[in-house]
Design a protein around this motif. Structure first.
Motif, PDB file in Angstrom:
ATOM      1  N   ALA A 157       0.826  -1.207   0.000  1.00  8.54           N
ATOM      2  CA  ALA A 157       0.000   0.000   0.000  1.00  8.54           C
ATOM      3  C   ALA A 157       0.861   1.257   0.000  1.00  8.54           C
ATOM      4  N   LEU A 158       1.912   1.271   0.801  1.00 13.17           N
ATOM      5  CA  LEU A 158       2.777   2.449   0.847  1.00 13.17           C
ATOM      6  C   LEU A 158       3.433   2.690  -0.506  1.00 13.17           C
ATOM      7  N   ARG A 159       3.888   1.646  -1.152  1.00 12.47           N
ATOM      8  CA  ARG A 159       4.510   1.808  -2.471  1.00 12.47           C
ATOM      9  C   ARG A 159       3.513   2.325  -3.500  1.00 12.47           C
ATOM     10  N   GLU A 160       2.291   1.808  -3.442  1.00 10.21           N
ATOM     11  CA  GLU A 160       1.291   2.190  -4.449  1.00 10.21           C
ATOM     12  C   GLU A 160       0.669   3.551  -4.158  1.00 10.21           C
ATOM     13  N   GLN A 161       0.314   3.778  -2.892  1.00 10.41           N
ATOM     14  CA  GLN A 161      -0.469   4.961  -2.553  1.00 10.41           C
ATOM     15  C   GLN A 161       0.376   6.207  -2.276  1.00 10.41           C
ATOM     16  N   TYR A 162       1.636   6.003  -1.907  1.00 11.24           N
ATOM     17  CA  TYR A 162       2.494   7.140  -1.554  1.00 11.24           C
ATOM     18  C   TYR A 162       3.806   7.027  -2.338  1.00 11.24           C
ATOM     19  N   PRO A 163       3.756   7.183  -3.659  1.00 12.19           N
ATOM     20  CA  PRO A 163       4.940   6.957  -4.495  1.00 12.19           C
ATOM     21  C   PRO A 163       6.069   7.949  -4.224  1.00 12.19           C
ATOM     22  N   TRP A 164       5.781   9.019  -3.494  1.00  5.02           N
ATOM     23  CA  TRP A 164       6.829   9.993  -3.173  1.00  5.02           C
ATOM     24  C   TRP A 164       7.781   9.493  -2.083  1.00  5.02           C
ATOM     25  N   ILE A 165       7.435   8.392  -1.398  1.00  5.27           N
ATOM     26  CA  ILE A 165       8.332   7.821  -0.392  1.00  5.27           C
ATOM     27  C   ILE A 165       9.423   7.037  -1.110  1.00  5.27           C
ATOM     28  N   ALA A 166      10.668   7.384  -0.860  1.00  8.53           N
ATOM     29  CA  ALA A 166      11.796   6.725  -1.518  1.00  8.53           C
ATOM     30  C   ALA A 166      11.873   5.259  -1.107  1.00  8.53           C
ATOM     31  N   GLU A 167      12.284   4.412  -2.031  1.00  8.19           N
ATOM     32  CA  GLU A 167      12.316   2.973  -1.796  1.00  8.19           C
ATOM     33  C   GLU A 167      13.209   2.607  -0.618  1.00  8.19           C
ATOM     34  N   GLU A 168      14.293   3.333  -0.393  1.00  4.10           N
ATOM     35  CA  GLU A 168      15.170   2.991   0.730  1.00  4.10           C
ATOM     36  C   GLU A 168      14.477   3.164   2.079  1.00  4.10           C
ATOM     37  N   GLY A 169      13.373   3.897   2.094  1.00  4.64           N
ATOM     38  CA  GLY A 169      12.620   4.046   3.333  1.00  4.64           C
ATOM     39  C   GLY A 169      11.872   2.790   3.736  1.00  4.64           C
ATOM     40  N   PHE A 170      11.790   1.813   2.844  1.00 11.09           N
ATOM     41  CA  PHE A 170      11.022   0.605   3.128  1.00 11.09           C
ATOM     42  C   PHE A 170      11.876  -0.551   3.642  1.00 11.09           C
ATOM     43  N   ALA A 171      13.138  -0.289   3.929  1.00 15.16           N
ATOM     44  CA  ALA A 171      14.041  -1.361   4.348  1.00 15.16           C
ATOM     45  C   ALA A 171      13.566  -2.047   5.623  1.00 15.16           C
ATOM     46  N   TYR A 172      12.963  -1.281   6.538  1.00 12.52           N
ATOM     47  CA  TYR A 172      12.482  -1.921   7.768  1.00 12.52           C
ATOM     48  C   TYR A 172      11.503  -3.035   7.433  1.00 12.52           C
ATOM     49  N   PHE A 173      10.551  -2.761   6.576  1.00 18.24           N
ATOM     50  CA  PHE A 173       9.514  -3.743   6.268  1.00 18.24           C
ATOM     51  C   PHE A 173      10.061  -4.917   5.463  1.00 18.24           C
ATOM     52  N   THR A 174      10.899  -4.641   4.469  1.00 18.88           N
ATOM     53  CA  THR A 174      11.420  -5.745   3.667  1.00 18.88           C
ATOM     54  C   THR A 174      12.264  -6.687   4.522  1.00 18.88           C
ATOM     55  N   ASP A 175      13.043  -6.124   5.452  1.00 18.08           N
ATOM     56  CA  ASP A 175      13.849  -6.969   6.336  1.00 18.08           C
ATOM     57  C   ASP A 175      12.998  -7.678   7.383  1.00 18.08           C
ATOM     58  N   ARG A 176      12.014  -6.965   7.914  1.00 18.58           N
ATOM     59  CA  ARG A 176      11.219  -7.537   9.006  1.00 18.58           C
ATOM     60  C   ARG A 176      10.300  -8.649   8.510  1.00 18.58           C
ATOM     61  N   ILE A 177       9.770  -8.523   7.315  1.00 17.42           N
ATOM     62  CA  ILE A 177       8.907  -9.563   6.767  1.00 17.42           C
ATOM     63  C   ILE A 177       9.651 -10.891   6.711  1.00 17.42           C
ATOM     64  N   LYS A 178      10.939 -10.826   6.363  1.00 18.90           N
ATOM     65  CA  LYS A 178      11.739 -12.051   6.294  1.00 18.90           C
ATOM     66  C   LYS A 178      11.931 -12.663   7.674  1.00 18.90           C
ATOM     67  N   ALA A 179      12.092 -11.816   8.683  1.00  9.67           N
ATOM     68  CA  ALA A 179      12.413 -12.306  10.022  1.00  9.67           C
ATOM     69  C   ALA A 179      11.202 -12.797  10.794  1.00  9.67           C
ATOM     70  N   VAL A 180      10.044 -12.170  10.583  1.00 13.63           N
ATOM     71  CA  VAL A 180       8.929 -12.369  11.495  1.00 13.63           C
ATOM     72  C   VAL A 180       8.326 -13.765  11.399  1.00 13.63           C
ATOM     73  N   ALA A 181       8.389 -14.393  10.242  1.00 13.38           N
ATOM     74  CA  ALA A 181       7.781 -15.727  10.116  1.00 13.38           C
ATOM     75  C   ALA A 181       8.471 -16.717  11.040  1.00 13.38           C
ATOM     76  N   GLY A 182       9.780 -16.754  10.996  1.00 10.68           N
ATOM     77  CA  GLY A 182      10.506 -17.663  11.865  1.00 10.68           C
ATOM     78  C   GLY A 182      10.382 -17.303  13.326  1.00 10.68           C
ATOM     79  N   GLU A 183      10.428 -16.008  13.630  1.00  6.93           N
ATOM     80  CA  GLU A 183      10.310 -15.573  15.013  1.00  6.93           C
ATOM     81  C   GLU A 183       8.943 -15.926  15.580  1.00  6.93           C
ATOM     82  N   GLY A 184       7.906 -15.736  14.789  1.00  7.04           N
ATOM     83  CA  GLY A 184       6.567 -16.037  15.283  1.00  7.04           C
ATOM     84  C   GLY A 184       6.421 -17.490  15.682  1.00  7.04           C
ATOM     85  N   GLN A 185       6.956 -18.403  14.869  1.00  9.06           N
ATOM     86  CA  GLN A 185       6.847 -19.815  15.202  1.00  9.06           C
ATOM     87  C   GLN A 185       7.700 -20.167  16.403  1.00  9.06           C
TER      88      GLN A 185
END
Length: 231
Positions: A157-185
């Motif tokens: 949604a952030l990428r689509e709805q707020y295109p003025w946000i630079a892609e490097e600002g999304f590093a938290y989410f791209t990294d966290r999505i990878k981590a959270v699945a294993g952590e949750g289990q």
């Protein structure tokens, strides 16, 4: 009181998903592209306070946990958030998101925009981890079971709805999505294994409900005040 079977216990924990903050009106407006720039800034600045306190919460769990095995496992979470050196880690990535939505690093770090409601809720969460049995504190983090799907929706949604946000600002989410699945289990496995009485199971369920309420309280504060002017 006899503990219920693990599958039933897990079902009781998962039944709390409707209390998670994915359905909060602020998130719904965010995903629909209806937030102003200053509302996104208020969100980023207040969420920073939560992000920077996570490592303190996890350190409190470590200090109360008698199991070396679990401590070794749990300390990796602190490393993920704090990094191993300056300029690394989840907290640093959140600062980059705040900068991407137009805030300066200085105004985020000095917490001038953190609302009283946010501070109260997050401080209560850290205090919970410090004062409750370590299994309950770990159980409060089981919002990880629900967060992966929300983060994927939010990133899209952030990428689509707020295109003025630079892609490097999304590093938290791209990294966290990878981590959270294993952590949750792994978190769920710890809670199921160490909640051996019904009283412990019910305390874990209450802890998760409390964490859901903490998260919603943060958004309540941001939702109420963010429309009143730029942070």
């Amino acid at each position: 009181m006899t503990a219920v079977a693990p599958a039933e216990f897990v079902a009781e924990l998962r039944a709390l998903e409707p209390r998670y903050w994915d359905s909060h009106p602020f998130h719904l407006r965010m995903h629909a592209g209806r937030l102003s720039k200053h509302e996104l800034q208020a969100w980023a600045a207040n969420r920073w306070y939560y992000q920077r306190c996570i490592a303190q919460k996890d350190a409190a769990i470590l200090s109360n946990c008698p199991s070396p095995e679990i401590r070794r496992q749990w300390r990796e979470r602190i490393v993920w958030h704090d990094g191993t050196r300056p300029g690394e880690g989840g907290a640093e990535n959140w600062l980059r998101l705040a900068e991407a939505v137009g805030l300066t690093r200085e105004e985020v770090l000095d917490e001038r925009h953190v609302l009283p409601g946010t501070r109260f809720a997050v401080d209560a969460y850290v205090n919970f981890a410090r004062t409750k049995p370590w299994v309950e504190a770990i159980a409060s983090g089981l919002t990880e079971m629900f967060s992966g799907a929300l983060m994927r929706r939010r990133l899209a949604a952030l990428r689509e709805q707020y295109p003025w946000i630079a892609e490097e600002g999304f590093a938290y989410f791209t990294d966290r999505i990878k981590a959270v699945a294993g952590e949750g289990q792994s978190t769920l496995d710890i809670v199921v294994e160490h909640c051996r009485t019904r009283e412990q199971q019910l305390a874990a369920i209450s802890a998760l409900a409390f964490k859901c309420d903490v998260l919603r309280a943060v958004l309540d504060a941001v939702d109420y005040y963010s429309g009143k002017g730029k942070p």
